[in-house]
Design a protein around this motif. Structure first.
Motif, PDB file in Angstrom:
ATOM      1  N   TYR A 187     -47.271  36.420 -13.242  1.00 36.96           N
ATOM      2  CA  TYR A 187     -47.248  37.866 -13.260  1.00 36.96           C
ATOM      3  C   TYR A 187     -48.661  38.472 -12.625  1.00 36.96           C
ATOM      4  O   TYR A 187     -48.686  39.645 -12.200  1.00 36.96           O
ATOM      5  N   GLN A 205     -43.238  34.174 -28.186  1.00 34.21           N
ATOM      6  CA  GLN A 205     -42.297  35.130 -28.304  1.00 34.21           C
ATOM      7  C   GLN A 205     -40.883  34.727 -28.277  1.00 34.21           C
ATOM      8  O   GLN A 205     -39.957  34.933 -29.180  1.00 34.21           O
ATOM      9  N   LYS A 246     -44.581  41.262 -17.501  1.00 35.51           N
ATOM     10  CA  LYS A 246     -45.808  41.868 -18.526  1.00 35.51           C
ATOM     11  C   LYS A 246     -45.095  42.175 -19.721  1.00 35.51           C
ATOM     12  O   LYS A 246     -44.091  42.556 -19.968  1.00 35.51           O
ATOM     13  N   GLU A 247     -46.214  42.618 -20.751  1.00 35.79           N
ATOM     14  CA  GLU A 247     -45.924  42.665 -22.154  1.00 35.79           C
ATOM     15  C   GLU A 247     -44.713  44.022 -22.346  1.00 35.79           C
ATOM     16  O   GLU A 247     -43.798  43.490 -22.993  1.00 35.79           O
ATOM     17  N   ASP A 248     -44.822  44.827 -21.411  1.00 37.93           N
ATOM     18  CA  ASP A 248     -43.805  45.989 -21.820  1.00 37.93           C
ATOM     19  C   ASP A 248     -42.134  45.349 -21.500  1.00 37.93           C
ATOM     20  O   ASP A 248     -41.432  46.070 -22.278  1.00 37.93           O
ATOM     21  N   LEU A 249     -42.206  44.769 -20.488  1.00 37.43           N
ATOM     22  CA  LEU A 249     -40.656  44.496 -20.016  1.00 37.43           C
ATOM     23  C   LEU A 249     -40.624  43.031 -20.835  1.00 37.43           C
ATOM     24  O   LEU A 249     -39.337  42.899 -20.987  1.00 37.43           O
ATOM     25  N   GLU A 295     -40.693  42.092 -24.022  1.00 35.42           N
ATOM     26  CA  GLU A 295     -40.081  42.279 -25.250  1.00 35.42           C
ATOM     27  C   GLU A 295     -38.573  42.752 -25.090  1.00 35.42           C
ATOM     28  O   GLU A 295     -37.744  42.448 -25.599  1.00 35.42           O
ATOM     29  N   GLU A 296     -38.351  43.737 -24.019  1.00 32.05           N
ATOM     30  CA  GLU A 296     -37.024  44.110 -23.832  1.00 32.05           C
ATOM     31  C   GLU A 296     -36.208  43.007 -23.170  1.00 32.05           C
ATOM     32  O   GLU A 296     -35.007  43.047 -23.480  1.00 32.05           O
TER      33      GLU A 296
END
Length: 381
Positions: free
Chosen positions: A31, A291, A361-364, A366-367
């Motif tokens: 990333y 995760q 990155k974190e926002d994408l 989890e989705e």
């Protein structure tokens, strides 16, 4: 060329292009960007007009010295007169150099399977034969099977650790055993260390070239693409027996002349930042790994994921009658999540998917995990 498999990354890329909004867990990239020192060194490049000319085929002197120091510090490899460093246009180019230098058409390279697809492709392009030796159920080496695969035509045994595509790290004892096999039978041991800094749970990677008296038959391949966010800069390097230097210099001079000099300056800056830079960026990758491991519990009974302590991949066994290509395409077109089918890594029996977790990155992230879990449930239940 018609016998060589089509590169999977552009194929999956086309599926993604035709399915806007897809999140990719496919390509093995990180990333983050290169360290500031790499960008600063580029200014040094422009200060000398001769840098726009061809430079030494095997690399510029300051970079060769920086690599020598790095090998001593990070890999416990102390180079002797019997070894040479060659800077290449990425790790793939280094592997191709090695194959062209050591093998004639029709000769054989033993490759643990699943394999990294570009390795298999390069062997075939050279007119040689890939001898596939399946790993065990935990994706670890089967040393007895590797020895049994050796024939008079065998020229080398290939190992990749930390491994692409499985993410496993081969124990030092196993890599020493492979190296001993190569000594016993007069073979080369080609070892790819592109993911050397990506290990977890206290596991450490081992460099076979650090084994005393192994320099005459050990070929080590390295890359800056992963550790330094250097994918498009195309800089790798190889440590080779000195007797191969003239052959590899011929090959590289014909196909490349020299690795891009501006990229070599950037690489010099990256090595000044050193291993600490990569480790400083590892937190989000480690978190992403955890995760995914937690999310896999939601798919119990549908998948198996052997332990992966390195690189940034999981190689998932899927309990499905669908082919890995069919399932991977369905995940993109119906669920907007992209992974790589196992068939491209030589897994033609059963259904396997490779998941890469270092690029988001974190926002994408989890989705992406949610889409993968929901998509697999929909396709498998």
């Amino acid at each position: 060329m018609e016998r060589i498999q089509a590169p999977i990354i552009p194929i999956v890329g086309q599926w993604i292009k035709e399915t806007p909004g897809t999140i990719s867990l496919g390509q093995g990239i990180v990333y983050y960007s290169p360290p500031p020192q790499a960008k600063e060194k580029i200014q040094t490049f422009f200060q000398h007009p001769h840098n726009h000319h061809y430079q030494a085929v095997h690399g510029i002197s300051p970079l060769l010295e920086a690599i020598r120091l790095k090998l001593h510090t990070d890999n416990k490899i102390d180079l002797s007169e019997a070894q040479k460093i060659v800077v290449t246009a990425g790790g793939n180019f280094a592997f191709s150099n090695a194959i062209f230098a050591i093998a004639d058409p029709g000769e054989e390279i033993i490759v643990p399977t699943p394999y990294y697809f570009n390795h298999e492709m390069a062997i075939t392009m050279a007119g040689c034969r890939t001898v596939e030796v399946m790993v065990d159920d935990n994706y670890q080496l089967r040393l007895d099977a590797m020895e049994a695969a050796i024939t008079p035509k065998t020229r080398a045994i290939l190992t990749v650790s930390p491994n692409n595509p499985s993410g496993v790290v081969y124990p030092e004892t196993d890599l020493r055993a492979v190296n001993a096999l190569c000594r016993k039978y007069g073979l080369y041991h080609i070892h790819d260390e592109a993911y050397e800094y990506f290990t977890y749970d206290g596991v450490e990677a081992f460099s076979p070239a650090s084994i005393p008296d192994s320099e005459s038959y050990t070929i080590s391949l390295f890359s800056l693409s992963k550790a330094y966010g250097f994918a498009s800069w195309r800089i790798g390097y190889m440590v080779i027996p000195s007797n191969l230097f003239e052959a590899i210099r011929k090959i590289q001079d014909t196909q490349l002349i020299c690795a891009p000099v501006i990229s070599q300056y950037a690489a010099l800056g990256a090595l000044e930042a050193g291993k600490a830079y990569s480790l400083s960026k590892s937190g989000p990758i480690r978190a992403a790994r955890q995760q995914f491991l937690q999310a896999f519990s939601e798919l119990e009974g549908l998948i198996d994921v052997p332990e992966s302590a390195g690189a940034f991949y999981f190689l998932m066994r899927v309990r499905s009658q669908k082919s890995s290509n069919e399932l991977a395409e369905n995940l993109v077109r119906k669920h907007k999540i992209a992974v790589i089918p196992g068939s491209t890594f030589g897994l033609h029996q059963g259904c396997y998917l490779r998941i890469a977790y270092a690029s988001l990155k974190e926002d994408l992230l989890e989705e992406g995990i949610q889409r993968l879990v929901k998509g697999l449930k929909a396709e498998l239940e």
